[in-house]
Design an enzyme around this catalytic site. Structure first.
Site, PDB file in Angstrom:
ATOM      1  N   GLU A 193      -0.530  -4.952   2.291  1.00  0.00           N
ATOM      2  CA  GLU A 193       0.792  -4.373   3.356  1.00  0.00           C
ATOM      3  C   GLU A 193       0.042  -4.494   4.316  1.00  0.00           C
ATOM      4  O   GLU A 193       1.173  -5.201   5.451  1.00  0.00           O
ATOM      5  CB  GLU A 193       1.183  -2.926   3.295  1.00  0.00           C
ATOM      6  CG  GLU A 193       2.055  -2.377   4.171  1.00  0.00           C
ATOM      7  CD  GLU A 193       1.929  -2.081   5.432  1.00  0.00           C
ATOM      8  OE1 GLU A 193       2.659  -2.269   5.786  1.00  0.00           O
ATOM      9  OE2 GLU A 193       0.924  -1.992   5.895  1.00  0.00           O
ATOM     10  N   GLU A 194      -1.586  -4.579   4.553  1.00  0.00           N
ATOM     11  CA  GLU A 194      -2.021  -4.409   6.108  1.00  0.00           C
ATOM     12  C   GLU A 194      -2.459  -6.241   6.343  1.00  0.00           C
ATOM     13  O   GLU A 194      -1.548  -6.097   7.261  1.00  0.00           O
ATOM     14  CB  GLU A 194      -3.051  -3.968   5.797  1.00  0.00           C
ATOM     15  CG  GLU A 194      -2.739  -2.297   5.767  1.00  0.00           C
ATOM     16  CD  GLU A 194      -1.729  -1.674   6.733  1.00  0.00           C
ATOM     17  OE1 GLU A 194      -1.645  -2.263   7.757  1.00  0.00           O
ATOM     18  OE2 GLU A 194      -2.139  -0.217   7.776  1.00  0.00           O
TER      19      GLU A 194
END
Length: 337
Positions: free
Chosen positions: A191-192
């Site tokens: 996600e990051e």
């Protein structure tokens, strides 16, 4: 406290193995996809509801080793250079200890004292004497994690990776509950660095509705104007109307707000168009998936240590449960289905 174990586990983007293994040990059944997303489900009838939280945390990755044995690195995820200097880290599977170093303050020029040292001018010192010695312990591409241990502190808790081990821990609690609809817990990867795992898992599950559980920033600190201090620490979970990646479905936002108010659960609205979440990828999948986001406000996210509030965490967990409970009771009437 499972949140403690999750916070202490290491897992930057693409290296979520330790977190994934810990989650696996706390669920009876699961599957993983090619990208590494972990999916657990409790099959039912009617609606398919997906709860999503990402396993990865921000961190660093080894890019090179210089002739003197110092480890050079790149950032994995959005990290402010200001929070890096003199932090303890561990490198790779063997968790080699190191400290992020820079030129000593005593040797800096006066004008340099007013500048933030950019990360590409920093290095990690593991105490070795030369490149050859370092290469026995560290290799290019190894993940680097902040060496922060979780601790409860009165009404609060301190730890790394509250974004988003908070969401992971709450999903694990919800998977212990029984509902008539199909409930999917999606623990996503990467996600990051671009909401990558969420794209795959949403296409796979194709839910009728998705609730993303997140960790977000709390902005009630002395250096922020009072009118911009939204969300605040200790005033309940934050409901997202819009961030940089998604405009949440208005009917879903209202459903969250109504549920909180009916159950006397404090909540707040996150400042619009800041940050981004897996909902940004999920809501665009296939024909479109109604998606909403509920997050725990934490101070100093995307840094070596964050602070969360126990009451906020309790209220976030309660709100998620009450939302699922209401979906259960309203059955086909939920969201017009």
């Amino acid at each position: 406290m499972l949140l403690k174990e999750l916070s202490n586990a290491n897992g930057i983007s693409g290296f979520e193995d330790e977190v994934r293994d810990l989650i696996k040990s706390n669920i009876p059944s699961y599957r993983t996809d090619i990208l590494g997303n972990l999916i657990s489900s409790k099959e039912g009838k009617g609606l398919k509801v997906m709860l999503a939280a990402h396993m990865d945390e921000v961190g660093l990755i080894v890019r090179d080793i210089d002739d003197d044995g110092y480890v050079l690195f790149k950032k994995a995820g959005g990290i402010d250079d200001r929070v890096l200097m003199a932090k303890r880290v561990v490198i790779g599977k063997n968790k080699i200890d190191g400290v992020i170093g820079s030129k000593p303050v005593h040797l800096l020029k006066k004008e340099d004292l007013k500048k933030v040292v950019e990360y590409n001018k920093l290095y990690i010192d593991i105490g070795s004497e030369n490149k050859k010695e370092t290469e026995k312990l560290v290799k290019i591409g190894d993940p680097i994690y902040f060496a922060t241990k979780f601790k409860e502190n009165g009404y609060n808790f301190i730890g790394k990776a509250l974004d988003d081990r908070v969401g992971c821990s709450i999903i694990l609690d919800m998977l212990k509950k029984d509902f008539s609809f199909s409930l999917y817990g999606a623990f996503t990867v990467q996600e990051e660095v671009g909401l990558r795992g969420a794209r795959v898992v949403a296409h796979d599950i194709d839910p009728d509705v998705c609730i993303v559980l997140e960790g977000t920033f709390a902005s009630d600190t002395p250096d922020i104007k009072e009118e911009l201090q939204i969300p605040k620490f200790g005033e309940g979970p934050a409901v997202t109307i819009a961030d940089r990646t998604v405009i949440c479905d208005p009917k879903l936002v209202k459903f969250f707000e109504d549920t909180a108010e009916k159950n006397n659960i404090p909540y707040q609205i996150k400042r619009p168009f800041t940050g981004g979440t897996d909902a940004g990828a999920i809501h665009l999948t296939k024909r479109g998936i109604p998606s909403g986001v509920i997050a725990l406000p934490s101070r100093y996210i995307h840094s070596p240590a964050s602070i969360g509030n126990k009451e906020d965490y309790k209220n976030m967990k309660n709100l998620i449960y009450r939302i699922l409970e209401r979906i259960e009771s309203e059955k086909g009437d939920f969201y017009g289905h």
